[in-house]
Design a protein around this motif. Structure first.
Motif, short mmCIF file in Angstrom:
data_model
loop_
_atom_site.label_atom_id
_atom_site.label_comp_id
_atom_site.label_asym_id
_atom_site.label_seq_id
_atom_site.Cartn_x
_atom_site.Cartn_y
_atom_site.Cartn_z
N THR A 1 0.82 -1.21 0.00
CA THR A 1 0.00 0.00 0.00
C THR A 1 0.86 1.26 0.00
OG1 THR A 1 -0.23 -0.19 2.41
CG2 THR A 1 -2.01 -1.08 1.08
N LEU A 2 2.05 1.18 0.59
CA LEU A 2 2.96 2.32 0.53
C LEU A 2 3.39 2.58 -0.92
CD1 LEU A 2 4.66 4.53 1.82
CD2 LEU A 2 6.44 2.82 2.24
N LEU A 3 3.71 1.52 -1.66
CA LEU A 3 4.06 1.68 -3.08
C LEU A 3 2.93 2.36 -3.83
CD1 LEU A 3 5.71 -1.74 -4.06
CD2 LEU A 3 6.86 0.45 -3.69
N MET A 4 1.71 1.95 -3.55
CA MET A 4 0.56 2.52 -4.24
C MET A 4 0.38 4.00 -3.89
SD MET A 4 -0.81 0.14 -6.12
CE MET A 4 -2.47 0.70 -6.39
N ARG A 5 0.54 4.33 -2.63
CA ARG A 5 0.36 5.72 -2.21
C ARG A 5 1.43 6.63 -2.83
NH1 ARG A 5 -2.98 6.65 2.23
NH2 ARG A 5 -3.88 4.78 3.17
N SER B 1 -6.98 7.91 -2.81
CA SER B 1 -5.74 7.13 -2.75
C SER B 1 -5.81 6.07 -1.66
CB SER B 1 -4.54 8.05 -2.50
OG SER B 1 -4.37 8.97 -3.57
N SER B 2 -6.29 6.42 -0.49
CA SER B 2 -6.40 5.47 0.60
C SER B 2 -7.33 4.32 0.24
CB SER B 2 -6.92 6.17 1.86
OG SER B 2 -5.99 7.12 2.34
N ILE B 3 -8.44 4.64 -0.37
CA ILE B 3 -9.43 3.62 -0.73
C ILE B 3 -8.87 2.66 -1.77
CG2 ILE B 3 -11.65 3.28 -1.87
CD1 ILE B 3 -12.56 5.91 -0.47
N LEU B 4 -8.27 3.21 -2.83
CA LEU B 4 -7.77 2.37 -3.91
C LEU B 4 -6.60 1.49 -3.46
CD1 LEU B 4 -7.86 4.82 -6.96
CD2 LEU B 4 -9.43 2.94 -6.45
N LEU C 1 -15.61 -1.96 -5.12
CA LEU C 1 -15.93 -0.63 -4.61
C LEU C 1 -17.41 -0.30 -4.64
CD1 LEU C 1 -12.96 1.23 -6.35
CD2 LEU C 1 -13.14 0.66 -3.92
N GLY C 2 -18.22 -1.21 -5.20
CA GLY C 2 -19.65 -0.97 -5.28
C GLY C 2 -20.06 -0.07 -6.43
N LEU C 3 -19.23 -0.02 -7.49
CA LEU C 3 -19.51 0.84 -8.64
C LEU C 3 -20.23 0.03 -9.72
CD1 LEU C 3 -16.10 2.75 -8.76
CD2 LEU C 3 -18.24 3.42 -7.63
N SER C 4 -20.61 0.71 -10.81
CA SER C 4 -21.41 0.07 -11.85
C SER C 4 -20.60 -0.67 -12.89
CB SER C 4 -22.28 1.12 -12.56
OG SER C 4 -23.15 1.75 -11.64
N GLY C 5 -19.35 -0.30 -13.07
CA GLY C 5 -18.53 -0.96 -14.08
C GLY C 5 -17.14 -0.35 -14.15
#
Length: 209
Positions: free
Chosen positions: A105-109, A127-130, A144-148
């Motif tokens: 997660t540090l790499l991602m942030r 950023s935190s969520i992803l 994430l509960g999104l449509s697509g």
């Protein structure tokens, strides 16, 4: 003697139904045209439905700041549809968040910070969520509960447009983000931790014949 009417039983709402109901309740407290309101409402609604606010990826302080910023009034007690939020938040404040793979997660942030757009004031929470969502074994949009997938693309384009322009091979977003984070850090490309349990793992990472 007339027969007593048989009460009609209604099936319990599904997890997705509960998440959508909570998301809609949050959106009643959001600015009407905020581009990120639907995304954050979906993430928090899904986490509430699963009774696990930690899965949002937001630490308790971040979650409070986000709610104050984007959903003012959600914690006031007047909206009975959001009783789950008021019930679960104090326990989350007490227990706190956990990160099973802080190195990843540090790499991602670091990647997100390098490519963040200058405008949006909500990017830090995205950023935190992803970063945490990439640890779980599902497509990002569904997790994430999104449509697509197009919802994830729009979100990334709003907050990290330089990253979107680099995905010239149209890779799945979780795979691309993990590869990009490793490349940015000067490391060999590595799959996101959640990719190993995804139904499309063999599509994204075909085994060489």
């Amino acid at each position: 003697m007339d027969a007593m009417p048989v009460p009609t039983s209604h099936p319990a709402p599904s997890l997705a139904d509960r998440a959508q109901r909570l998301s809609r309740a949050l959106l009643r407290h959001a600015p009407p045209v905020h581009p990120d309101a639907g995304f954050f409402a979906a993430v928090i609604g899904t986490s509430l439905a699963q009774r696990n606010l930690a899965r949002s990826g937001l630490a308790p302080a971040e979650l409070h700041d986000l709610i104050d910023h984007l959903f003012p009034g959600a914690l006031s007690g007047h909206d009975t549809a959001l009783s789950a939020l008021r019930d679960q938040l104090p326990e989350y404040d007490r227990v706190g968040a956990s990160d099973p793979q802080p190195g990843f997660t540090l790499l991602m942030r670091v990647l997100f910070d390098a490519y963040r757009a200058p405008g949006p004031d909500t990017t830090q929470w995205v950023s935190s969520i992803l970063a945490l969502a990439c640890l779980r074994p599902d497509h990002l949009w569904r997790d994430l509960g999104l449509s697509g997938r197009e919802d994830v693309t729009a979100l990334l384009a709003r907050h990290y447009p330089g990253l979107v322009s680099r995905n010239v091979d149209n890779l799945r977003w979780k795979k691309f983000l993990a590869y990009a984070a490793c490349e940015h850090a000067g490391l060999p490309p590595t799959a996101a931790p959640g990719c190993g349990g995804c139904e499309d793992e063999t599509f994204c990472y075909p085994v060489a014949a």
